[in-house]
Write an enzyme that holds these catalytic residues in place. Structure first.
Site, mmCIF file in Angstrom:
data_model
loop_
_atom_site.group_PDB
_atom_site.id
_atom_site.type_symbol
_atom_site.label_atom_id
_atom_site.label_comp_id
_atom_site.label_asym_id
_atom_site.label_seq_id
_atom_site.Cartn_x
_atom_site.Cartn_y
_atom_site.Cartn_z
ATOM 1 N N THR A 255 19.663 -26.420 23.652
ATOM 2 C CA THR A 255 19.796 -26.574 25.102
ATOM 3 C C THR A 255 20.167 -28.031 25.394
ATOM 4 O O THR A 255 19.755 -28.945 24.677
ATOM 5 C CB THR A 255 18.503 -26.196 25.853
ATOM 6 N N SER B 295 26.259 -33.071 25.997
ATOM 7 C CA SER B 295 26.450 -34.514 25.799
ATOM 8 C C SER B 295 25.295 -35.093 25.000
ATOM 9 O O SER B 295 24.337 -34.390 24.664
ATOM 10 C CB SER B 295 26.523 -35.206 27.175
ATOM 11 N N ILE C 224 22.422 -36.525 22.761
ATOM 12 C CA ILE C 224 21.717 -36.095 21.548
ATOM 13 C C ILE C 224 22.012 -34.630 21.228
ATOM 14 O O ILE C 224 22.191 -34.261 20.067
ATOM 15 C CB ILE C 224 20.193 -36.301 21.744
ATOM 16 N N GLY C 225 22.087 -33.793 22.267
ATOM 17 C CA GLY C 225 22.338 -32.364 22.045
ATOM 18 C C GLY C 225 23.697 -32.130 21.409
ATOM 19 O O GLY C 225 23.830 -31.362 20.455
ATOM 20 N N TYR D 77 8.811 -38.874 34.600
ATOM 21 C CA TYR D 77 9.552 -38.587 33.366
ATOM 22 C C TYR D 77 8.649 -38.723 32.138
ATOM 23 O O TYR D 77 8.566 -37.825 31.300
ATOM 24 C CB TYR D 77 10.743 -39.547 33.254
#
Ligand SMILES: NC(=O)c1ccc[n+]([C@@H]2O[C@H](COP(=O)([O-])OP(=O)(O)OC[C@H]3O[C@@H](n4cnc5c(N)ncnc54)[C@H](OP(=O)(O)O)[C@@H]3O)[C@@H](O)[C@H]2O)c1
Lengths: 244, 196
Positions: free
Chosen positions: B12, B16, B18-19, B150
């Protein structure tokens, strides 16, 4: 797999257990490995198993003269050094109330002082891209009956990587801690006994002890450029033992 | 190196950062990747970079219907999952005194609720012995001004790995949480203070 092609590595405690499994893995990935330990017979047997890309130097990590001989041998044959796996370790359980000075020294001379000089004396041979791996332990963050000296020494090892990441700023050399949980080696057999090993297996979320090769796989990762953005980290390879 | 030969991986937040980098690496190591993201254009561009062995499903992890659609596609195409990288994350910077309810909800809906159901809804398709990776953040153990929602959401993610390790141990599914600190995340620009 050739992540370690052309690299030179030193592995202390490399004749047995986690160190030997790592020597095999590093060589399989392309490295040339010097193993170091105190028992000549164990070193000879390991080198026979490891083949032509392994050398053995006999010595103790708590003896500075021995360490100088180790690095002189590395320099003479290879000129420089890329990977140091400061893995030699020792310690036996003794409950509070029975602790002696010798017992403390056994754990701290090998695990803490030995690790410090293993690394300090390696530095003149190392440069950018170098990787230093220290063997911590799940015992460094948990308590267990009789583990005063061993656990405290491994907590100290974990902390060494923090100061060293600062001291090594600008050198391009990384330093990380690999912390195994209960792993099927001679040390575990001695320290835990048969019943203790069973109990540790049962306490571990993955429901067993580690095979030394499973620790070696992560050591190879930390030695290789695959971990290029990691320094000062502790990587637990403990089946979840100290993570919950 | 074909460590992931034949494995089916779901990622998921694959458009862009790290994914996407992970999707590239997984495919290079032999996996087939199904990746999801909210922005169709970015997702398609990412897939074009990877070329082979990648499937895209547009969707928002915070919407349970979208997750159902994602896993329907995975089921039809592959029948099972070996690896789940629950990596989608969001978060804006807002000081405590100024943060709105929308700021809080957006952060927790994606990072906590979205991740929770990303994993829950994957389980029926998971092969025993698989691996689940959660993206937390170095901020999960840090105090950073403006990052309280966050960082707290990422602390929740770190803790999910603890309970789920125990809940899934009989199926030999491993759960780990990874805490990156990256300066290359387009959400945070190039150099605007603390990164996470
Ligand atoms: N097995 C576990 O469950 C476990 C868990 C967490 C951490 N660890 C750590 O993992 C590391 C490796 O241990 P292991 O489990 O693989 O057991 P091991 O097979 O007994 O390995 C220990 C090695 O260290 C060497 N060594 C000990 N003292 C030394 C000294 N003064 N100088 C040089 N070498 C020395 C030993 O060789 P010589 O005796 O021939 O010198 C031996 O090869 C240790 O740091 C240990 O604390 C193990």
């Amino acid at each position: 797999m050739t992540r370690l092609n052309g690299k030179t590595a030193v592995i202390t405690g490399g004749a047995t257990g986690i160190g030997l499994a790592s020597a095999k893995r590093f060589i399989a990935e392309g490295a040339f490995v010097f193993i170091y330990g105190r028992r000549q017979a164990a070193l000879d047997a390991a080198v026979a198993e490891l083949g032509p890309n392994a050398r053995a130097v006999k010595g103790s990590v708590s003896n500075e003269v021995d360490l100088d001989r180790l690095y002189a041998a590395v320099k003479a044959e290879r000129g420089s050094l890329d990977i140091v796996f400061a893995n030699a370790g020792a310690g036996s359980p003794l409950p509070l109330g029975q602790i002696t000075a010798e017992h403390i020294d056994e754990a701290f001379d090998t695990n803490v002082k030995g690790t410090i000089f293993t690394v300090q004396k390696a530095l003149p041979l190392m440069g950018p891209g170098g990787s230093i791996i220290l063997t911590g332990s799940s015992a460094g963050t948990t308590g267990a009956p009789g583990f005063t000296a061993y656990s405290a020494s491994k907590a100290a090892v974990r902390n060494l990587a923090r100061s060293w990441a600062e001291d090594l700023k600008g050198t391009g050399i990384r330093v990380n801690v690999l912390s195994p949980g209960a792993t099927a080696t001679e040390l575990a057999k001695q320290a835990l006994g048969e019943a203790g090993q069973k109990a540790y297996g049962a306490m571990t979320p993955l429901q067993r002890m580690a095979d030394p090769a499973e620790i070696a796989a992560v050591a190879a990762f930390l030695a290789s450029p695959d971990s290029s953005f990691m320094t000062a980290s502790e990587v637990a390879v403990d089946g979840g033992l100290a993570q919950l | 190196m074909k460590k992931l030969a034949g494995k089916i991986a779901v990622i998921t937040g694959g458009s862009s950062g790290i994914g996407l980098a992970t999707a590239k690496r997984f495919v290079a190591e032999g996996a087939h990747v199904v990746m999801t993201g909210r922005r169709e254009k970015e997702l398609n561009e990412a897939a074009a970079l990877i070329r082979d062995n990648v499937t895209t499903v547009v969707g928002d992890v915070a919407r349970l219907d979208d997750l159902d659609r994602l896993y329907t596609v995975v089921k039809e195409k592959h029948g099972h999952i070996d690896i789940l990288f629950a990596n989608a994350g969001a978060g804006t910077i807002a000081p405590l005194a100024a943060a709105t309810e929308a700021h809080f909800d957006q952060t927790f809906d994606v990072n906590v609720k979205g991740l929770f159901f990303t994993v829950q809804k994957a389980l029926p398709l998971f092969r025993d012995g698989g691996s689940i990776i959660l993206t937390s953040s170095v901020s999960n153990v840090m105090g950073l001004p403006g990052f309280s929602a966050y960082a707290a959401s990422k602390a929740a993610v770190r803790n999910f790995a603890r309970a789920w390790t125990l809940e899934l141990k009989d199926r030999k599914i491993r759960v780990n949480s990874m805490s990156p600190r990256t300066d290359r995340d387009p959400r945070f620009g190039d150099d605007d203070g603390p990164h996470s």
